[in-house]
Scaffold this active site. Structure first.
Site, PDB file in Angstrom:
ATOM      1  N   ASP A   1      18.355  39.646  17.931  1.00 58.06           N
ATOM      2  CA  ASP A   1      17.493  39.967  16.787  1.00 58.06           C
ATOM      3  C   ASP A   1      16.613  38.798  16.357  1.00 58.06           C
ATOM      4  OD1 ASP A   1      18.733  42.473  16.747  1.00 58.06           O
ATOM      5  OD2 ASP A   1      20.314  41.750  15.413  1.00 58.06           O
TER       6      ASP A   1
ATOM      7  N   LYS B   1      12.341  39.293  19.577  1.00 63.88           N
ATOM      8  CA  LYS B   1      11.859  39.428  20.967  1.00 63.88           C
ATOM      9  C   LYS B   1      10.813  40.543  21.081  1.00 63.88           C
ATOM     10  CE  LYS B   1      16.163  40.133  22.096  1.00 63.88           C
ATOM     11  NZ  LYS B   1      16.890  39.702  20.895  1.00 63.88           N
TER      12      LYS B   1
ATOM     13  N   GLY C   1      17.757  46.675  19.718  1.00 62.75           N
ATOM     14  CA  GLY C   1      16.802  47.296  18.811  1.00 62.75           C
ATOM     15  C   GLY C   1      15.680  46.296  18.616  1.00 62.75           C
ATOM     16  N   HIS C   2      14.518  46.598  19.169  1.00 59.41           N
ATOM     17  CA  HIS C   2      13.402  45.644  19.146  1.00 59.41           C
ATOM     18  C   HIS C   2      12.286  46.202  18.261  1.00 59.41           C
ATOM     19  CE1 HIS C   2      14.801  43.847  23.263  1.00 59.41           C
ATOM     20  NE2 HIS C   2      15.686  43.731  22.307  1.00 59.41           N
TER      21      HIS C   2
ATOM     22  N   GLN D   1      19.455  41.259  23.493  1.00 66.96           N
ATOM     23  CA  GLN D   1      20.512  40.386  22.939  1.00 66.96           C
ATOM     24  C   GLN D   1      20.070  38.917  22.933  1.00 66.96           C
ATOM     25  OE1 GLN D   1      21.760  42.846  25.593  1.00 66.96           O
ATOM     26  NE2 GLN D   1      21.555  44.145  23.831  1.00 66.96           N
TER      27      GLN D   1
HETATM   28  P1  GDP Z   1      14.700  41.653  18.463  1.00 66.48           P
HETATM   29  O1  GDP Z   1      15.923  42.473  18.686  1.00 66.48           O
HETATM   30  O2  GDP Z   1      14.848  40.254  18.962  1.00 66.48           O
HETATM   31  O3  GDP Z   1      13.449  42.294  18.970  1.00 66.48           O
HETATM   32  O4  GDP Z   1      14.550  41.540  16.894  1.00 66.48           O
HETATM   33  P2  GDP Z   1      14.749  42.718  15.809  1.00 66.48           P
HETATM   34  O5  GDP Z   1      13.560  43.588  15.850  1.00 66.48           O
HETATM   35  O6  GDP Z   1      16.082  43.350  15.928  1.00 66.48           O
HETATM   36  O7  GDP Z   1      14.817  41.872  14.473  1.00 66.48           O
HETATM   37  C1  GDP Z   1      13.784  41.044  14.078  1.00 66.48           C
HETATM   38  C2  GDP Z   1      13.323  41.491  12.701  1.00 66.48           C
HETATM   39  O8  GDP Z   1      12.486  40.510  12.146  1.00 66.48           O
HETATM   40  C3  GDP Z   1      12.499  42.770  12.705  1.00 66.48           C
HETATM   41  O9  GDP Z   1      12.734  43.468  11.531  1.00 66.48           O
HETATM   42  C4  GDP Z   1      11.060  42.249  12.748  1.00 66.48           C
HETATM   43  O10 GDP Z   1      10.134  43.161  12.218  1.00 66.48           O
HETATM   44  C5  GDP Z   1      11.188  41.039  11.897  1.00 66.48           C
HETATM   45  N1  GDP Z   1      10.284  39.923  12.184  1.00 66.48           N
HETATM   46  C6  GDP Z   1       9.863  39.452  13.389  1.00 66.48           C
HETATM   47  N2  GDP Z   1       9.150  38.324  13.221  1.00 66.48           N
HETATM   48  C7  GDP Z   1       9.125  38.083  11.897  1.00 66.48           C
HETATM   49  C8  GDP Z   1       8.574  37.037  11.102  1.00 66.48           C
HETATM   50  O11 GDP Z   1       7.994  36.082  11.570  1.00 66.48           O
HETATM   51  N3  GDP Z   1       8.780  37.127   9.744  1.00 66.48           N
HETATM   52  C9  GDP Z   1       9.458  38.149   9.170  1.00 66.48           C
HETATM   53  N4  GDP Z   1       9.592  38.136   7.851  1.00 66.48           N
HETATM   54  N5  GDP Z   1       9.997  39.145   9.892  1.00 66.48           N
HETATM   55  C10 GDP Z   1       9.833  39.096  11.234  1.00 66.48           C
HETATM   56  P1  IMO Z   2      18.851  42.875  20.392  1.00 61.66           P
HETATM   57  O1  IMO Z   2      18.285  43.091  21.779  1.00 61.66           O
HETATM   58  C1  IMO Z   2      22.257  41.653  17.952  1.00 61.66           C
HETATM   59  C2  IMO Z   2      26.239  42.491  19.579  1.00 61.66           C
HETATM   60  C3  IMO Z   2      27.093  43.501  18.857  1.00 61.66           C
HETATM   61  C4  IMO Z   2      28.471  42.944  19.173  1.00 61.66           C
HETATM   62  C5  IMO Z   2      28.311  42.464  20.611  1.00 61.66           C
HETATM   63  C6  IMO Z   2      28.796  43.449  21.664  1.00 61.66           C
HETATM   64  O2  IMO Z   2      18.274  43.802  19.386  1.00 61.66           O
HETATM   65  O3  IMO Z   2      18.772  41.436  20.014  1.00 61.66           O
HETATM   66  P2  IMO Z   2      27.790  45.712  22.632  1.00 61.66           P
HETATM   67  O4  IMO Z   2      27.468  46.994  21.953  1.00 61.66           O
HETATM   68  O5  IMO Z   2      26.649  45.077  23.338  1.00 61.66           O
HETATM   69  O6  IMO Z   2      29.015  45.809  23.521  1.00 61.66           O
HETATM   70  O7  IMO Z   2      28.247  44.719  21.426  1.00 61.66           O
HETATM   71  O8  IMO Z   2      26.937  42.205  20.788  1.00 61.66           O
HETATM   72  N1  IMO Z   2      24.897  42.982  19.973  1.00 61.66           N
HETATM   73  C7  IMO Z   2      23.759  42.615  19.371  1.00 61.66           C
HETATM   74  N2  IMO Z   2      23.544  41.835  18.294  1.00 61.66           N
HETATM   75  N3  IMO Z   2      21.211  42.165  18.631  1.00 61.66           N
HETATM   76  C8  IMO Z   2      21.398  42.917  19.734  1.00 61.66           C
HETATM   77  O9  IMO Z   2      20.393  43.329  20.520  1.00 61.66           O
HETATM   78  C9  IMO Z   2      22.728  43.215  20.122  1.00 61.66           C
HETATM   79  N4  IMO Z   2      23.279  43.934  21.118  1.00 61.66           N
HETATM   80  C10 IMO Z   2      24.597  43.782  21.024  1.00 61.66           C
HETATM   81  O10 IMO Z   2      26.836  43.496  17.480  1.00 61.66           O
HETATM   82  O11 IMO Z   2      28.739  41.817  18.382  1.00 61.66           O
HETATM   83 MG    MG Z   3      17.298  43.644  17.613  1.00 61.44          MG
END
Ligand code: GDP
Ligand code: IMO
Ligand code: MG
Length: 428
Positions: free
Chosen positions: A14, A17, A41-42, A222
């Site tokens: 998270d 990416k 979840g991206h 991840q």
């Molecule tokens: P990913 O799994 O690495 O793609 O990241 P996620 O989407 O799960 O989580 C990143 C969160 O941060 C999302 O809600 C994005 O919309 C948000 N986000 C990304 N870059 C920024 C930033 O520079 N500032 C803020 N405030 N939010 C951001």
């Molecule tokens: P993105 O791509 C954050 C964590 C779960 C748990 C561990 C194992 O959005 O960054 P799993 O279901 O993969 O067997 O769970 O990994 N986990 C993540 N945490 N972002 C993710 O994906 C994750 N995918 C799995 O919370 O601790």
């Molecule tokens: Mg994510």
């Protein structure tokens, strides 16, 4: 030099990416997802719209980009169908290739995920319960079902019979659903029809593309600390997000992957169980969580929030071979007066500078912090390095110096526009 770039989470996932893959995707001919599944979840935001992708590569919003789901991914066809339908309904036209050697998540994998978590009791991992671990286990156990097998009806039905029996024999207890052969057959033969037109030898596709000088982006799911080999085992996922895994998981030779971007939050978050040395307890942590909207994209769980950990980051840089850093969510730190960064750990009174192998030791480390004065001002409209307050510049410069890497992107908000790109990301 080859025009390849890997985009990899350097912490516990998270990190942002999706946002960066989407941004860089505008220049990419191909965007490739190479591991994980719908545990990811991206989030991508642009033009006032927000999307959360689980399986589809985040380059899918760029009309000129071809997206690829490579062999290392575990595909839940139900989620794939939903995403394809959602994208079509939103008016996005995309070119998709799905590896003929990717693994398929079956409904019983989700049941098994819940079952194993319950069995573990207080040693549970806190998985996303999307069947990721059991699907990869079946793959390693050589009883998994691959995409090309799903699309060969006779073979699929034969494999389904024993894979399902194997799963159902493990599932003891009335609270876990035991699927019947017929119900899975009906559902999955439909998915085979969905997947068949996209089936491709993606290794061959990418090999040709790289040799033709195409721009290729590899999107990790991840993060390094969730890596099955190098993460905080057993509190990890069941695949390898590191850039080192790309050759195996995408079928492309290692010499083509030379440029690795570490997607790094300006602080740290973690979902699920496992030690977290720099976790911030109390009001400051909550302030950061609210400002950063730190709730899981997939499960909605509140993410634990902590300070940036340079011991962890240096470990990550080492095992994933990062060549540059994208520092994300810097704007969120505007809400704190003081910013801490872990620069070393103490374990049993002795200073250490890396991650100990035992999870029980990692749970005991005490971070040694360096404290920075916060900038305490809105930076979400900053669009160049020069415009940053002095305190923010000091923070960025310190991180870059410590990691011995250039910071090539700074992100100051979720929107595509809220990004400062400081160098050509495809240049090493
Ligand atoms: P990913 O799994 O690495 O793609 O990241 P996620 O989407 O799960 O989580 C990143 C969160 O941060 C999302 O809600 C994005 O919309 C948000 N986000 C990304 N870059 C920024 C930033 O520079 N500032 C803020 N405030 N939010 C951001
Ligand atoms: P993105 O791509 C954050 C964590 C779960 C748990 C561990 C194992 O959005 O960054 P799993 O279901 O993969 O067997 O769970 O990994 N986990 C993540 N945490 N972002 C993710 O994906 C994750 N995918 C799995 O919370 O601790
Ligand atoms: Mg994510």
């Amino acid at each position: 030099m080859y025009k390849t770039l890997s985009i990899v989470g350097s912490q516990w996932g998270d990190e942002g990416k999706g946002k960066i893959t989407d941004l860089v995707g505008s220049k990419a001919d191909y965007v490739v997802r190479y591991q994980g599944g719908n545990n990811a979840g991206h989030t991508i935001e642009f033009d006032g719209k927000k999307f959360a992708l689980r399986l589809m590569p985040s380059g899918v919003f760029n009309p000129n980009t071809t997206v690829v789901i490579a062999n290392g991914v575990v595909i839940n066809p139900r989620i794939l169908k939903q995403e394809i339908e959602m994208l079509k309904a939103e008016g996005f036209d995309f070119k998709l290739h799905i590896s003929d050697r990717a693994s398929v998540i079956m409904p019983y994998h989700e049941e098994l995920d819940a079952y194993y978590e319950d069995l573990k009791g207080d040693m549970k991992i806190g998985t996303t319960k999307k069947g990721i671990g059991p699907a990869y286990s079946d793959k390693i156990n050589r009883i998994g079902i691959r995409t090309s097998e799903l699309c060969d009806t006779e073979l699929f039905l034969k494999k389904l019979e024993y894979s399902l029996e194997y799963a159902n024999k493990q599932l003891t207890g009335d609270e876990y659903k035991k699927y019947s052969f017929e119900e899975i057959k009906a559902e999955y033969l439909e998915y085979a029809d969905l997947i068949r037109p996209y089936l491709t030898d993606t290794s061959l596709l990418l090999d040709d593309a790289v040799k033709a000088g195409k721009y290729i982006v590899f999107e990790g799911a991840q993060g390094v600390m969730l890596d099955i080999e190098h993460g905080t085992y057993p509190y990890v996922t069941s695949s390898s997000p590191t850039s080192a895994s790309i050759p195996v998981n995408a079928g492309l030779a290692p010499r083509y992957i030379n440029n690795c971007l570490a997607i790094t939050k300006a602080y740290t978050t973690r979902v699920g169980e496992g030690p977290f040395p720099t976790e911030i307890h109390g009001e400051v942590g909550e302030r950061i969580r609210e400002e950063g909207r730190e709730y899981g994209t997939v499960t909605g769980r509140a993410r634990k929030v902590g300070w940036l950990d340079l011991v962890q980051m240096k470990y990550s840089v080492r095992v994933s071979g990062f060549t540059q850093v994208a520092l994300m969510l810097l704007d969120v730190l505007s809400v704190v007066e003081e910013i801490k960064v872990a620069v070393a750990y103490e374990l049993n009174g002795v200073q250490i500078n890396t991650i100990p192998p035992l999870e029980s030791d990692f749970a005991k480390v005490v971070p040694v912090y360096k404290t920075f004065t916060g900038w305490n001002t809105d930076i979400s409209n900053v669009r160049s390095y020069e415009e940053f307050p002095q305190e923010a510049k000091e923070y960025l410069d310190f991180i870059s110096k410590e990691l011995e890497l250039p910071i090539s992107v700074v992100s100051v908000g979720p929107d595509r526009e809220q990004t400062i790109v400081l160098k050509d990301l495809f240049e090493v």
